[in-house]
Structures are given as structure tokens and as C-alpha cells.
Design an enzyme around this catalytic site. Structure first.
Site, PDB file in Angstrom:
ATOM      1  N   GLY A 929      19.035   2.064  -4.388  1.00 53.85           N
ATOM      2  CA  GLY A 929      19.827   3.269  -4.498  1.00 53.85           C
ATOM      3  C   GLY A 929      20.656   3.566  -3.270  1.00 53.85           C
ATOM      4  CG  ASP A1043      12.609  -3.805   2.009  1.00 50.64           C
ATOM      5  OD1 ASP A1043      12.884  -4.873   2.599  1.00 50.64           O
ATOM      6  OD2 ASP A1043      13.462  -3.107   1.448  1.00 50.64           O
TER       7      ASP A1043
END
Length: 1192
Positions: A929, A1043
Site C-alpha cells: 500500500g 520485512d
């Protein structure tokens, strides 16, 4: 003539008569001495009935027929020194050393005016040092060492003993300062004062003892500065002031001590530089400066000293190791471990032909090990562990023909283990924590001298050959955390001297060989974390000396052997048994079945038992209560039934008790209140019933208690409030009734309290809401009533869950207590009110729908405006601010949903604040996003992440972030403030970080050098490590980020880092850590194992964090065209290549290069490389990384 004859006869008889009297008196004194002993038989030759003269007795020496020496050392004589010894008027030597005399020195001894030597050392004499020593003017030698004398040194010691040449009062309990009168001992050559409690400064008058040769005062409490007058002691050959809190620098005046041969200042809290003036001490043979805080480089002037021994371990010395060391032609030992030396090992060391012991461990040395190291062939021990050494060791040690010990642990050495090492007379070979690959050479097992071989945390592969049985001298074999395969060879049973065998975390298969039972010297056997199958051989568990048995994390089946090691059966805890790895019995995470054997209760010295996560059944044996030394008992995750034995209250040393996830029933034993050492108690997920015993209030050391998910009932006892160290209390999902005791508000250390899903009633105690350390309070789904207290945590929806209590009121639950208290008396009135409200809502929705349809027709041809319209179409949806959840101690919990919608913010506010999600407000891209900057009403700036519909994993990411960030609060983690979900749209609202991402500063920010200096980079590294460490270790279940990258490290206005974007995070339950088929992470940061396995681990995050550390120290991106020629084509491969070439300094960002900062930058690089180890098991955990970074 007659007169002369008469005179001669008169004198002769007179002398003879006097002599006879004296001889009779001496004999009587000696016999009295003997009779005063508690063991007189030891002087059996002292017998007046024999014809032998007393001068011929053991220990007695006479001169002209009179006793002048009584020497009875080390005969184990017991008793007090008799006063009759003073009758030996001509005594010049009295030696009673090394016996067991006690009491005080008899004052009559000071009548021995001719005494020159008095040696009473090595006894148990007590009292003050006698002041009457001054009555012995001829005393030359006084030794009172190794006794129990107390008090201070009397000045008379030094004033009236002008002839004294040697004084030894060491190893007593003497105290006070040294009187300045010590300078009166002008003839003293030896002064020994160590192992006492002397304090203060060494008096400057020490410089007046001009003949002093040896001065030793170690292990006292002297402080500095050292008097410069010591330099006046021109004859001083030995000076030992070690183990004193001197807290000063080494005086430059020591360079005037030209006869000094030994200088020992070990552990003296010294600071400053090593003075170059020491180079003037041309007689210095031994220089010992270890365990201090000395800094700076080694001064060139030391090269002129003919040193035999130089030790400066555990200081802060820096710089490169000088090439002039080759001038030390007679050097025997060079010990420089635990400093900050950098650069390469100088090949000139080969010019030290006498060098036998070389220790350079725990420095920042880089490059390859020089082949010239063994040029002379004299080296017997080499320790280079804990550096940044690289390259291979092929042929490096071929010339070390005398080498018996080689320690290379914790470096970056690669290649294979040389085939010819077996030719060296090695007794210890330690290669742990390197990058060795290939197979262990078969030739190594031919070594007949090898007693210790460790090579854990490498990438060794292949199998263990049958030839291993030839290494007959082997006592310690540690090969854990490698990639060894195949079966454990039966021939290993030939190693009858083997004491420690650790093959943990490999890929061994097959059964445990029965022949291991022939290794009768085994004390530690660790075969955990392999793929072993079959049953546990009885012969192994019955090994007589086995103290530690770890077989966890395998596929073993069958029952637990009923006859564990004879070591475990000892009646009393043996010496040293509290050291690590003693009394451990760990069979957890297997497929063992059947009951827990009763015989286990006979293993009285067991300290830790872990049988968790098997298929064990039956009841818990009451015999386990006999294990009085047990500190940890973990039986969780089995199918145990029955009640908990009340006898377990006898295990008074128990600190951890985990019986969770079984099928236990009955009551919690009242006897648990006797477990005064208990720290953690976990009984969750059983079938326990009845009340919580009030006796648990006696557990004063308890920090965590989990009784959740049972059938416990009754009222909560106020006695629980006496567990003053309690941090976590979990009793949710039971059947407790009554009110919450207000006394729980006395638990000032409490951080987590969960009493949800019970039948509790009454009001919320105000004292509980005001607990100073409370981070999480869950009172949901009870029958609580009344107004929510306005204090502390109860008013913080991120920390308190209150839903499911219909009769609670107050602002925090969105219900006004006053309005709610005014009852509508008429049912018709209520019905009318509801009808009117329904009509109003219907009209509003109908009008809004008509308006939206009209707008949609107008905007049908404009895709951007259609998007805006669609967002505006649900402006009545609420943006909910999250209520917090909590961390908890048990291994596995369900995901907590957010049940408390508070502080509603309209979606319209977000749409307006982002200008309908305009591109001009984009501040970054997170996982799945785009992130927008938004200024909400009230001037609150936030970051809004709008998840993309096109991402098939968008919903998973949204739920993952919700589940994770809603539960976690930490200063170095980005706070998730709110969320909204409508149809396919999902929004996350975060706190806004003024300085953006680390990625932005490292690569795009102009003027970076002026702002992002080394101190800020180090601050960012420590803060980010702190946040990630909290995710991994702050609570259970652990959290994997998956991540970690520079763009996910955000910076506030003070450049304090916060870890962001948990888009790929997922809670790990007890046995869940697999990711989906999508590989987690971002290219350049993905650990190598993620390409081979679908299993995500915290060690994967550690690898990614290592890349960030590399970025900080190099200023380079993780990938790019600069790395085309490097292995792997990325930053990691480039850095490893440079380090292997001995060019570690070249890795550092040129904009940061500074001599003053080089050591800290190289240390950060070293930590980064540890994180980037190719094998996950070799990487440190984040707690270790954080600790190492904080020490820079």
C-alpha cells in the site's frame, strides 16, 4: 704451677656444672614443648630415656652443646606454642612453619634476645601482631604469613628492628594504613604484605628503604596515586601491586627502576597510556598489565626491553600490532587478548624464536593468518578467537611442530579443515563459529593426542566416519549446529575417555547407537535437534557419570527409560554440581509415550527436567517430590491426567513449574504455598477446578502465574496481593465469582492482569487502575458494574479491555452514568423514542442514497473522481482507535480481537486531510500500500496507509498488522493509532514520524554528512535493535517482522528510530512459524535460507538487520551496479569479499573515516557480520545483538 692447676680444675668443674644445669633445662623445655602438643607422638625421637643427646633429636640443632636452632616445619603439629620455649636462651632460629598451631604467640618468646630467624607461617595463629617484637634487636628474618592475625601494623615493628632484612605478613586479616615508620627499615630487602585488608596510599617513605629488592603487596585495598618515591628504590627487582584498586596511571618515574625484573600490576584498575619510559627498564623480563583500563597503542620504546613475558589482556589498547615485536628474541609469552587491536597480525612474529604462548583473542584483527606465524616452530599454544580473521588455514600451521593448543573460534575463516592437522601434537583444536565447509577430514581421527575438538556453528557437512573410533584420547567433541548427516557411527563407543559429546542441531538420522553406552566417562550427551528415531537405549541413560542428557527435538518414540544415570541417583549434590549442564534431563519435543517412570523420583541430584511436548500419559508420579534439588520441571504439552500430587510442595528449590496443556483435574494443591523459590507457575489449559489456595500468597518470589483456561471457581483470595514480585497474573476463562479484591492494587510490580471471561461482579477497584507498572488490564466478559475509575490504565483504551460488562458506565465505555441512571418509567415512552429514531435514520439514509446516485451519474466518465466518490460514499463509517491487548507468558494464546471501539474519527476527516488521497501527500510506500501524510482536526498529524486492492495478500496483511501492532507498545516501535475497513478498502493510521525513513536519509537527503553523523548512526542501530529485540523476546508468543529494511526504520524529530510496517508479521504460536507460499521480505534483505524453506524465523530478521547495520557503516544500498563483480552481486557479498581480503577498513563509509572512531566502526562491522552468518544457527539473537551494540 700448683696454683694454675687448681685454678683450671676449679673453672672446669664450675663450667661443667653450669653446662649440666643448662643442658638439663633445655631438655626439660623441649620435653615440655612435646607434651603440650595434641599429637606428641609425631616427635617420637624426643625421648629422655634414650642414650641420644637432645641435640640429636629431630629438628634440634646445637652449637657448643646448646640449642641454637629449632626447626620443625610441615609436621602437622597441633596445639599452642608453649611458653617454655623461651628457656632456650641461645636460640637463633625458630621455625614452626606449615603446622597447625593455634592461639596467640606467647609473650615469653620475646625473651629470646639472640633470635635472628622467626618463621611461624602457615599456621592458624590469631590475635594482634605483638608489639614486643621490638624486643628482638637481632631479628633478621620474620615470617608470620598464612595465619589469622588481625589489626594494624604497629609502628614499633619498624622502629626497633633496624637489622630486619625480610618481613612477610602476607595472607592474614591485617587492616589499616601502612605507617610511615616503615621507612626506618633501612636494611630490608624483602617486603611481602599481600592478601590482607590494608588500605590507603602506599606511604612515600617507602622510598627510604634503599636496599629493597622485592616488594609484593597484591590483593589489598591500596589506592593511588603511587608515590613517585618508589623510583628511588634502585635495587628493586620485583614489584607486585596487583589486585588493588589503585585507580591511577602507571608513573613515568618507574622508568628509573633500572634493576626491575618483574612488574606485576594485573587488575589494579589502571588508566591512561603505557608510559614509554618503561623502555628504560633494561632488566625487565616480565611485564604484567592485564585486566585494567589502559588505552592507546603499544609504545615503540618497549621494543628495547628483553622481555620473557608480556601480558596486557582485557584492557582498551588499540592500534595495530607493531612489527617491532620481532625484536623480542627471548619472548616466551605474548598475551594481548580482549583489547581493541586492529589490522593484520604482523608476520614479524616469526622473528620471536622462543615464543611458546600467543593469545590475541577478542580483538578486531582482520585479514588472513600469516603463514610465517609458525616460522620458528616453538609455538605451543595459539589463541586467535573472537576476531575478524578470514581466509583459509591451509598450510598455515604446518610448521607448528610443537603446537598443542589451537583456538580459532568466532572468526570468519572459510575453506575446509586441513588434512594435515593430525600431524601436529594437538591436544585442543577449537574451530567454533567460523565458515568452515566441506567434510571433517578422516585423517583428523588418527590424532593420538587430541583431547578436545570443537567445530560448532560452521557449515560442515558429510558424515562421521567409522575412523572416529581411533581418536582414543578424545575427551570433548562438540560439533553442534552444522549440516552433518547420516547415522551416528557405532564406533564412537570406542571413545571410552569421552566426557562431552554434543552433536546438537545437525541432520543425523537413524537410531541412537547402543554403543554410546560404552563411553563410560560421558558426563554430557547432547543429541538434540536432529532427526533421530527409535527408542532411547537403556544402556545410555544408565551411564554412571552422565550429568546432562539432552535428546530434545527429535522423533524418538517408545517410553522413557526407567533407570537413568547412576550420577542422578547420588544421595547428595556433588561438588561443582551447580555449574551449567549438571543434573539436566531434557527429552522434550519428541513422540515419547507411556507414563513418566516412578524411578525418575530417585534421581536426587536432578536440577532440570523437561519432558514437554510428547505423548506422555498417566498421572504425575508423586515420587518427583523427592527431587529436592529440582529447579525446573516442565511437563507441558502432554496428555497427563489425574490430580497434581500434593507432595510436590516438598520441592523447595523449584523455580519454574510448567504443567500447561495437559488434562489434569482436581484442585491446585494447598502445599504449593511451600514453594518459596517459585518464580513462574503455569497451569493453563487443564481441567483444574475448585478455588485458588490462599497459601499461594506465600510465593514471594513469583513473577508470573497462569491459571487460565481451567474450571477454577470461588472467590479470588485477597492473599494473592502478598505476591509482591508478581508481574503477570492470568486467570481468564475460569468460573471465578465475587468481586475483584481491591488488595490486588498492592501488587506494584504487576504489568499484566487478565481476569476476563469469568463470573466476577461488583465495581472495578480504583487501586488496580492506578497500579504504576500496569501495561495491560483485561476485565472483559464479566458481570462488572458501576462507573469505570478515572485513574491510570482504566482510562487508556490501548491498555484496558472492558467490553462485555453491560453495567459498566463512564466516558471510556461510551455510556454516561448520569443519563443511564435516569430511568424511563414508561415502556410506551421507550417504544416511542425508538420509533422516532428509526424514522429519522430511514429518511437520512434514503436522502443520502438519492444524493449519491445523482453524483455517481455526473462522475461516471472521470475515474479519479469515481474513486473519490466511492470513498466519500462511506464517510459515515467510523475510524476506530484501537484498544490495546497484552503480552503474556504462556507458549500459545489465541489472537485477541479489538473489542473496544473508542474515540471515533470520521473517515471523512481522513479523506479531507489527505485531499482525497492526493499524490502530493504521498510520503512513502509500505507493504501492499501507499502511505499518506494527514493533518487531522486538532492539529494532529498522522500517517495513513491505504492498502491496495490489487494486492491479493492485502486482507492478510491488514489482519496481521492489526493482530500485531494492536498488542505491542514500545518506544522503538511505530504505534498503530487506528484502522478502518469498508468493503475492499482498508486503512491503517500510524503516528507520524517527522524525519521519515532511514532509507531516505542514507540515500536521498542532501547534507546527510552534517546531520547523520556516526553518533546518530550508532543511535539508530541501538534503537532499532531495541525495538526488534522487543518483538522477538519482549513477550510470548514471539513476533517475526519478516520485512526488516531501511525504509521500515522511521526516525522521529530527535532521530530516535522506530521499527515500522508489520505487513508481513505473524504471531508465532508454540509450533507455528511457517509462512505462506509467498517468500517474505525485500530483495537485498532476504536471508539465504528463505529461498530453500518456507519456515520463517527470528534469525531471518537478524540477517535482515545485519544488512541495515552494513548500510549504516558503509553508506551503500543493499543492491546495485557497484556489486556486479562481488559474490552474490549485493552489499553483503561485497563486504564479505573485502573482509576476506583483509580490507575491512575499506568497507567503512569514506565520509565517516576517523582514526578516533575506527575501532567503534569496525566493531559495528563485526556485529553486522555475525548477524549475516549464512547458517541461521550461527547468528546471535537480537538480545545479544542489542547488548553488543550498547557496548560500543
Amino acid at each position: 704451677m700448683a696454683f694454675l692447676t687448681a685454678l683450671f680444675l676449679f673453672l672446669f668443674f664450675s663450667f661443667s656444672s653450669s653446662a649440666i644445669v643448662d643442658l638439663s633445662s633445655e631438655t626439660t623445655s623441649l620435653i615440655s614443648f612435646k607434651r603440650s602438643l595434641e599429637n606428641p607422638s609425631l616427635l617420637s625421637s624426643w625421648n629422655v630415656s634414650s642414650s641420644a643427646s637432645h641435640c640429636d633429636w629431630v629438628g634440634v640443632t646445637c652449637l657448643l652443646g646448646r640449642v641454637n636452632s629449632l626447626s620443625l616445619p610441615s609436621l602437622s603439629l597441633r596445639g599452642q606454642i608453649p611458653k617454655e620455649i623461651s628457656s632456650l636462651k641461645n636460640l637463633r632460629e625458630l621455625c614452626l612453619a606449615g603446622n597447625q598451631f593455634s592461639g596467640k604467640i606467647p609473650p615469653e618468646i620475646w625473651n629470646l634476645k639472640h633470635l635472628q630467624t622467626l618463621d611461624l607461617s602457615g599456621n592458624s595463629l590469631t590475635g594482634l601482631l605483638p608489639r614486643l617484637l621490638s624486643e628482638l634487636p637481632q631479628l633478621l628474618y620474620l615470617d608470620l604469613s598464612d595465619n589469622h592475625f588481625s589489626g594494624s601494623l604497629p609502628p614499633s615493628f619498624f622502629i626497633s628492628l633496624p637489622a630486619l632484612s625480610s618481613l612477610d605478613v602476607s595472607n592474614n586479616s591485617l587492616s589499616g594504613e601502612i605507617p610511615p615508620e616503615i621507612g626506618k627499615l633501612s636494611n630490608l630487602s624483602n617486603l611481602y604484605m599481600g592478601l590482607n585488608s590494608f588500605s590507603g596510599q602506599i606511604p612515600s617513605e617507602i622510598g627510604n628503604i634503599s636496599l629493597l629488592k622485592n616488594f609484593a603487596a597484591p590483593s589489598c585495598f591500596f589506592n593511588g596515586p603511587l608515590p613517585k618515591e618508589i623510583s628511588k628504590l634502585k635495587h628493586l627487582a620485583k614489584l607486585d601491586l596487583s589486585y588493588n584498586p589503585l585507580k591511577c596511571s602507571i608513573p613515568k618515574s618507574f622508568g628509573e627502576l633500572h634493576n626491575l625484573s618483574i612488574l606485576n600490576l594485573v587488575s589494579a584498575e589502571l588508566i591512561g597510556l603505557i608510559p614509554p619510559e618503561l623502555g628504560n627498564c633494561k632488566s625487565l623480563k616480565s611485564l604484567m598489565l592485564s585486566f585494567n583500563s589502559l588505552s592507546g597503542p603499544l609504545p615503540l620504546e618497549l621494543s628495547e626491553i628483553p622481555l620473557l613475558t608480556f601480558s596486557a589482556e582485557r584492557n582498551q589498547l588499540s592500534g595495530s600490532l607493531p612489527s617491532w615485536m620481532g625484536k623480542w628474541k627471548v619472548l616466551d609469552s605474548l598475551l594481548l587478548a580482549n583489547n581493541r587491536f586492529s589490522g593484520e597480525i604482523p608476520h614479524e612474529i616469526e622473528d620471536c624464536p622462543m615464543l611458546k604462548h600467543l593469545s590475541l583473542a577478542s580483538n578486531l584483527l582482520s585479514g588472513s593468518i600469516p603463514r610465517e606465524l609458525c616460522g620458528s616452530g616453538s609455538l605451543e599454544a595459539i589463541d586467535l578467537s573472537g576476531n575478524l580473521l578470514s581466509g583459509t588455514i591451509e598450510e598455515v600451521f604446518d610448521g607448528c611442530s610443537s603446537l598443542g593448543e589451537l583456538l580459532l573460534t568466532n572468526n570468519q575463516i572459510n575453506g575446509s579443515i586441513p588434512e594435515d592437522l593430525w600431524k601436529l601434537p594437538l591436544m585442543a583444536l577449537d574451530l567454533d563459529s567460523n565458515n568452515f565447509t566441506g567434510e571433517i577430514p578422516k585423517s583428523l581421527w588418527k590424532s593420538t593426542n587430541l583431547m578436545e575438538f570443537t567445530a560448532s556453528y560452521n557449515r560442515l557437512e558429510g558424515y562421521l566416519p567409522a575412523e572416529i573410533g581411533n581418536a582414543a584420547s578424545l575427551k570433548r567433541l562438540v560439533l553442534s549446529d552444522n549440516q552433518l548427516t547420516g547415522e551416528i557411527p557405532r564406533e564412537i563407543g570406542k571413545l571410552t575417555s569421552l566426557s562431552v559429546l554434543n552433536l546438537n542441531a545437525n541432520m543425523f538420522q537413524g537410531k541412537i547407537p547402543v554403543e554410546l553406552g560404552d563411553c563410560t566417562s560421558l558426563t554430557t550427551l547432547d543429541l538434540g535437534s536432529n532427526n533421530l528415531q527409535g527408542q532411547i537405549p537403556d544402556k545410555i541413560t544408565a551411564l554412571a557419570q552422565l550429568q546432562c542428557l539432552v535428546l530434545s527435538y527429535n522423533n524418538l518414540s517408545g517410553s522413557i527409560p526407567s533407570k537413568p544415570s547412576a550420577y542422578f541417583h547420588q544421595i547428595e549434590m556433588p561438588d561443582l554440581s551447580f555449574l551449567q549442564h549438571h543434573g539436566i534431563f531434557d527429552l522434550s519435543y519428541n513422540r515419547l509415550s507411556g507414563p513418566i517412570p516412578e524411578e525418575l523420583g530417585e534421581c536426587l541430584v536432578l536440577v532440570e527436567i523437561s519432558l514437554s511436548n510428547n505423548h506422555l500419559s498417566g498421572e504425575i508420579p508423586a515420587s518427583l517430590s523427592r527431587l529436592t534439588n529440582l529447579t525446573i520441571l516442565d511437563l507441558s504439552g502432554n496428555a497427563l491426567t489425574g490430580s497434581i500430587p500434593k507432595e510436590m510442595g516438598n520441592s523447595l528449590k523449584l523455580q519454574g513449574l510448567n504443567l500447561a496443556n495437559n488434562q489434569l483435574n482436581g484442585h491446585i494443591p494447598e502445599s504449593f504455598g511451600l514453594l518459596g523459590s517459585l518464580v513462574k507457575l503455569n497451569l493453563t489449559k487443564n481441567k483444574l477446578d475448585g478455588p485458588v489456595p490462599a497459601s499461594l500468597g506465600n510465593l514471594k518470589e513469583l513473577t508470573h502465574m497462569d491459571l487460565s483456561f481451567n474450571n477454577l471457581s470461588g472467590e479470588l483470595s485477597s492473599e494473592l496481593s502478598t505476591m509482591e514480585k508478581l508481574v503477570g497474573l492470568y486467570i481468564e476463562q475460569n468460573k471465578f465469582t465475587g468481586e475483584i479484591p481491591s488488595e490486588l492494587g498492592n501488587l506494584t510490580q504487576l504489568e499484566y492482569l487478565d481476569v476476563s471471561e469469568n463470573l466476577l461482579s461488583g465495581e472495578i477497584p480504583t487501586k488496580i487502575c492506578g497500579l504504576p507498572n500496569l501495561e495491560f488490564l483485561n476485565l472483559a466478559k464479566n458481570n462488572l458494574r458501576g462507573e469505570v475509575p478515572s485513574d491510570g490504565v482504566c482510562q487508556d483504551p490501548s491498555k484496558a479491555l472492558l467490553s462485555g460488562n453491560k453495567e459498566l458506565c463512564g466516558r471510556v465505555v461510551g455510556s454516561d452514568c448520569k443519563i443511564e441512571g435516569t430511568k424511563l418509567r414508561s415502556a410506551w415512552g421507550i417504544a416511542g423514542l425508538m420509533l422516532g429514531f428509526t424514522i429519522i435514520v430511514f429518511v437520512f439514509v434514503f436522502s443520502l442514497r438519492r444524493w449519491a446516485m445523482t453524483k455517481r451519474v455526473k462522475q461516471r466518465d472521470d475515474p479519479e473522481r469515481m474513486e473519490e466518490s466511492r470513498l466519500k460514499g462511506f464517510v459515515d463509517q467510523n475510524l476506530y482507535f484501537l484498544s490495546g491487548s497484552r503480552s503474556r507468558e504462556p507458549l500459545s494464546i489465541n489472537i485477541a480481537m479489538f473489542e473496544q471501539p473508542l474515540l471515533k474519527v470520521r473517515l471523512g476527516d481522513i479523506v479531507e486531510a489527505t485531499d482525497h488521497f492526493s499524490k502530493k501527500n504521498i510520503i512513502g510506500d509500505g507493504g501492499f500500500g501507499t502511505v499518506y501524510k494527514a493533518c487531522l482536526p486538532g492539529e494532529k498529524t498522522v500517517a495513513v496507509k491505504k492498502l491496495s486492492e490489487a494486492k491479493t495478500q492485502g486482507n492478510r496483511e491488514f489482519m496481521a498488522e492489526m493482530e500485531t501492532l494492536g498488542k505491542v507498545k514500545h518506544p522503538n516501535l511505530v504505534s498503530l493509532l487506528g484502522y478502518c475497513s469498508f468493503s475492499e478498502e482498508k486503512l491503517l493510521v500510524y503516528e507520524y514520524m517527522v524525519n521519515g525513513s532511514l532509507d531516505h536519509w542514507l540515500r536521498n537527503q542532501t547534507g546527510m554528512l552534517e546531520v547523520l553523523d556516526w553518533s546518530k548512526r550508532l543511535k539508530i542501530a541501538v534503537g532499532a535493535a531495541r525495538g526488534l529485540a522487543f518483538l522477538h523476546h519482549g513477550f510470548i508468543p514471539h513476533i517475526i517482522h519478516r520485512d526488516i529494511k531501511a525504509s521500515n526504520i522511521l526516525l522521529d524529530g530527535d532521530f530516535e528510530p522506530k521499527v515500522a510496517d508489520f505487513g508481513l508479521a505473524r504471531l508465532i504460536s508454540a509450533c507455528e512459524s511457517h509462512v505462506s507460499t509467498v517468500i517474505a521480505g525485500t530483495f537485498g534483505y532476504i536471508p539465504p535460507e528463505y529461498g530453500q524453506s518456507a519456515r520463517a524465523t527470528t534469525k531471518g530478521d537478524v540477517y535482515s538487520f545485519g544488512v541495515i547495520l552494513l548500510e549504516l557503516v558503509t553508506g551503500k544500498e543493499p543492491t546495485g551496479p557497484d556489486f556486479k563483480e562481488s559474490e552474490g552481486g549485493n552489499l553483503v557479498g561485497w563486504a564479505i569479499q573485502k573482509i576476506n581480503q583483509g580490507k575491512a577498513v575499506d568497507v567503512i563509509d569514506p565520509l565517516l573515516v576517523s582514526v578516533a572512531l575506527k575501532n567503534s566502526q569496525l566493531r559495528l562491522l563485526q556485529i553486522a557480520m555475525l548477524c549475516l552468518a549464512e547458517t541461521p544457527a550461527k547468528r546471535p539473537n537480537m538480545l545479544d545483538v542489542l547488548k553488543a551494540l550498547k557496548e560500543i
